[in-house]
Design a protein around this motif. Sequence first.
Motif: not given
Length: 751
Positions: A31-39, A713-724, A744-751
């Motif tokens: 339900a929450q906003q999809p994660p954005t790039l870190p500040p 491709v494994p996504l382990e180690g990638l930060e949440p956010g938008q990717y291409l 595509f989007t990698i979700d935040s862990p809490e999602r």
Amino acid sequence: MKLTRHMPKLPMFALLALLLVTPWLASEGRAQQPPTLPPQSDAPKPDGQSDDDEEAPVITLGTELLQLYVIVTDKDGRPVRNLKKEDFLLRENGKPQDIAFFSFVAPGATGAAPVSVAPNLPDSQPSSATVEGRYFALVVDDLHIAPGNFLPLKAALSKFVEKTLVEGDHLLILSTSGTLGFLQQMTDDKRVMRAAIERLAPRPQDTLQGNVGFGFSMTPYEAVLVERSDRQTIQFLIEQYIRAFPGTPPMMAESAVRSTARIIAQQTEYLTTATLETVRSAALALGNYPGRKTLLLATDGFLNDEFARNGRFRMQRALDAAARAGVTVYSIHSAGLEGPAGFDASQPGRFDPTGIAQSLASQGQQARQDAFRELAASTGGLTFVNTNDLSASFDKATADATTYYSLAYYPDKKADGKFHSIEVKLNLPGKFTIRTQQGFFAPSEKALQKAAEKKKKQDAKLTPEAIATREVKSALGAPVPPRDIKVKLASNFVSNGLETTFSTAFAMKDIAFRDANGKKVNTVTTVFAVFDLSGKTMVAEEERISLNFLPERLALAQTGWGSQTKSLKLAPGLYNVRFAVYDPLADHRGAVSQWIDVPDLSKAGLALSDIIFLRSVKASDAKSDKSQPGLGSGLPPGFVPANQALRQYKAEENLAFLITAHNVPKAKPTAGKSNLAFQIQIFRGKEAIYVSPLQRTQYPPSSDGTLTYASQVPLEGLEPGQYLLKLVAYEESTKKTAVQARSFTIDSPER
């Protein structure tokens, strides 16, 4: 990160089966906003990101909060960047106002002009600096642009689209005549922008100008002055009329002058109303988007007679819409470098020993600029006149919007129907120029009540279903889609022999529910439509979807998305695909518009289908998943279709996908493998975070020249956010390449 094993080649029937199945409720969405790039990251959006991709969260402004975009420059015209909230003084109607929100917006992807530092302040960018996306509306005033000025204007517009707009920019092109029709919609697709510019054409000069009768002429400005009963102008025109028609009695000549002036003035008012209402509509449309919005007005100039019955009201409506939507207007004089007034070779000469005609021509020339100058000045923009370099004008207007301050405050809530002036100053020594909106026009309480009562009476005559149909179709046809409800759309093209499949989704968190018989219920209305480039409807399907959940299940349901899949056989060409949803309980709407290009594979060389995203599941889960019927045996074991509209993954998952190459040459394979190789590239913003080596596919192409490639491709180690995800296909025997990409989007862990 390393590339894992390649999946086996899939037969085409399995790929089709994969495209045609998508679960109704994809509960992996949250339900929450999809994660954005870190500040700490200032990376721009990935290449190819479309309208359905997420944005950084922003403050949503309603009727009780007004946002101002303030440009501050020093004495040399350079933007000042290091101001703080306490440096600004804000007043409404002379009364000091508290600034509720404040931020500094840094230059975007196109780079910035030199910036200045305010004296006696540290040379450092505020920590609140942000980077926002860019949204433009281009209003081409074809009702007032002379035919000879269209060629240089269209050349400048084409250059603006190709050179000035960057990846992620959105543009809405409108003509004041409305002749662009279906192409008048917000898009980030430059193919659509080019088509709209190409369709722009001169309009017949509806306003009576030049010769009215043999040897007699009257300009629109002169007609306006006659309507104001300007005696000097009337007397001058009477003399010109009698000179053209000797023997006419003065009273008859004056009657003819006044009747002619009335016709010209009425037509002038009609065209001016169309221009200002188009500006207003563009501003209101831009209001659906976050951040500062830019409206570019290209016009030869138009007359807005504020002494007429609705002159001031027309202007105030346009300015109020711009102020409330956070829109800055930049006026560009498409007439270019104008010669001295009164020396127009296209107009017949006048006998004018007194110089009145010359004076009227000069006044008229200035009056045609007054309105578009006011639009820019009152919204904090700039005006560009008397230059033949229209491309430079568009570039300067765009550059001016790169560095500014965002101030928001709660205005006085008086619905008094009056104009409320806004003043912004700096509480600092030194000479600065400050540009922002000059105010807004508050609606009257009576007008608000009248509008509400009118809508209530109209709705009383309609059934709830008819109201839902009206509202969802309105959302579907809006130039800028409404965003009360978050919606997504994705197309999946495989080949000309198969149907193109469309995946749609709307956020359940944005849907309201009511209590009924111990359950939480609602019935939403959706519309899915596909149009060709001419606006012809290829398909339009309206559906009513009943939602009902047990109270204890509602919270879980609202973490997901409502999803649907549609399929349609399309001939090669460019198509506009739209999806809209209406929630009657909250009276909220959501819509998305997307352009797709169906290629003609019979005429193309090496080409790729859309990327089809997969997700891995346990074998036991895949077998028991009753929502996935019809999956062929060729689907890789342990993989099911991802929601193609959402394309969301968890950080611990693998990014899995497949794609089909077309027109692959049947060359002799090298070392027992195909001559077609793929490279996987993953980008975050402009940064490539993963690039695989070229990998030859294990099998030769089919007899029809197709080859389906799948990998993960494994996504382990990638930060949440938008990717291409970008796939590059390389055919060794012909040295040809083809590229396909999708975000595509990698979700935040809490999602």
